[in-house]
Enzyme design. Structure first.
Site, PDB file in Angstrom:
ATOM      1  N   HIS A 170       0.706  -0.802   0.115  1.00 21.27           N
ATOM      2  CA  HIS A 170       0.025  -0.611  -0.122  1.00 21.27           C
ATOM      3  C   HIS A 170       0.477   1.354   0.149  1.00 21.27           C
ATOM      4  CE1 HIS A 170      -3.385  -2.173   2.373  1.00 21.27           C
ATOM      5  NE2 HIS A 170      -3.710  -2.229   0.675  1.00 21.27           N
ATOM      6  N   CYS A 257      -3.420   0.883   9.806  1.00 21.06           N
ATOM      7  CA  CYS A 257      -4.554  -0.329   9.077  1.00 21.06           C
ATOM      8  C   CYS A 257      -4.758  -0.950   9.929  1.00 21.06           C
ATOM      9  CB  CYS A 257      -2.975  -1.719   8.984  1.00 21.06           C
ATOM     10  SG  CYS A 257      -1.788  -1.884   8.325  1.00 21.06           S
TER      11      CYS A 257
HETATM   12  C1  CIR Z   1      -3.725  -7.426   3.236  1.00 22.07           C
HETATM   13  O1  CIR Z   1      -2.913  -8.320   2.397  1.00 22.07           O
HETATM   14  O2  CIR Z   1      -4.665  -7.031   2.907  1.00 22.07           O
HETATM   15  C2  CIR Z   1      -3.568  -7.686   4.803  1.00 22.07           C
HETATM   16  N1  CIR Z   1      -2.674  -8.666   5.215  1.00 22.07           N
HETATM   17  C3  CIR Z   1      -2.684  -6.793   5.357  1.00 22.07           C
HETATM   18  C4  CIR Z   1      -3.480  -5.313   5.118  1.00 22.07           C
HETATM   19  C5  CIR Z   1      -2.358  -4.071   6.335  1.00 22.07           C
HETATM   20  N2  CIR Z   1      -3.605  -2.641   5.502  1.00 22.07           N
HETATM   21  C6  CIR Z   1      -3.256  -1.744   5.532  1.00 22.07           C
HETATM   22  O3  CIR Z   1      -2.131  -1.444   5.665  1.00 22.07           O
HETATM   23  N3  CIR Z   1      -3.988  -0.457   5.367  1.00 22.07           N
END
Ligand code: CIR
Length: 267
Positions: A170, A257
């Site tokens: 991201h 997140c």
């Molecule tokens: C994913 O790959 O979607 C999750 N394992 C990690 C998401 C992390 N989210 C974020 O950085 N906003």
């Protein structure tokens, strides 16, 4: 006209309890599963730090069918003036939006849907005082970013499309806002020139995962496993709150997140 609170001033947040299935969360490289107990402990410490920073935290129940649903930042965006329901770019996460929608509708007067087509993850969105930066990535495509720009416009916010470095999950995996003028960024992202006009603090080599820090009111939450980043921020005068992210890191997550944060205006 009342002025907007600083973009890092928050008094309300939503988090979601980790499900036991979090051990199967998505990841780019397999460094082993996180443990449920470990994730739960990191999550609990995060909630405590949010509350200590002056934020009222709403804790939603775990969703076993969605291993990554602890990362509530991705299916929605929130601002004092309203919320936007997004469409996460990972197939296993798309329906997380359906789960969070009723909660946001009960808390915000305005809740917009991301126009079709396209995908956008909240992790690709960095809200700054100048604009809402939307990083194109494997999760956020051009159509999604364009739709998001039009939704932001309806909320009176200016969206701006930027590029996430190749291979980075991201946009915000590689940066965070430290104050109204300063960003914390990896060298690879800063090199692209995306933060022109900002003061940049660059992540020490080898601590790239520390870039997903989180400024909340007077403090900056930073992964506890990154001592050089912590020292750099501490020396620069920031009030650093180190938080353990060892387990959530195994599923490519950091500190932004795990919450949706906003400044709730008094009625
Ligand atoms: C994913 O790959 O979607 C999750 N394992 C990690 C998401 C992390 N989210 C974020 O950085 N906003």
């Amino acid at each position: 006209m009342t002025s907007r609170p600083a973009v890092y001033q928050f008094n309300a947040a939503i988090v979601r309890e980790p499900a036991r299935s979090v051990v199967n969360g998505l990841r780019a490289d397999d460094r082993g599963n996180p443990t449920y107990e470990g994730v739960k402990a990191e999550h609990a410490a995060y909630i405590a730090a949010m509350r200590a920073a002056g934020v009222e935290v709403t804790v939603l129940p775990a969703l076993e069918n969605f291993p990554d649903s602890i990362f509530v930042e991705d299916p929605a965006l929130v601002f004092p003036e309203g919320a936007i329901l997004l469409r996460p770019g990972a197939e296993t996460r798309v329906k997380e939006t359906v789960e969070i929608a009723p909660v946001l509708k009960s808390m915000f007067g305005t809740v917009l849907d991301l126009p079709t087509p396209g995908f956008a993850d909240g992790g690709d969105v960095l809200t700054t005082p100048k604009s809402v930066m939307i990083g194109l990535s494997a999760r956020t495509d051009r159509a999604g970013a364009e739709g998001l720009i039009s939704s932001l416009d309806r909320l009176g916010r200016k969206g701006e499309m930027v590029q996430t470095p190749e291979g980075v999950l991201h946009f915000k995996s590689d940066c965070s806002l430290l104050d109204s003028e300063t960003v914390l960024s990896t060298k690879r992202l800063a090199r692209s020139g995306v933060f022109k006009g900002f003061r940049e603090m660059l992540i020490p080599e080898g601590e790239e995962a520390a870039a997903n820090a989180l400024r909340v009111n007077e403090v900056v939450m930073v992964g506890a496993d990154y001592p050089r980043t912590i020292e750099m921020l501490d020396k620069a005068g920031y009030e650093v709150v180190p938080l353990k992210t060892t387990e959530i890191c195994k599923i490519d997550a950091g500190l932004s997140c795990m919450s949706l944060r906003w400044h709730r205006q008094a009625d």
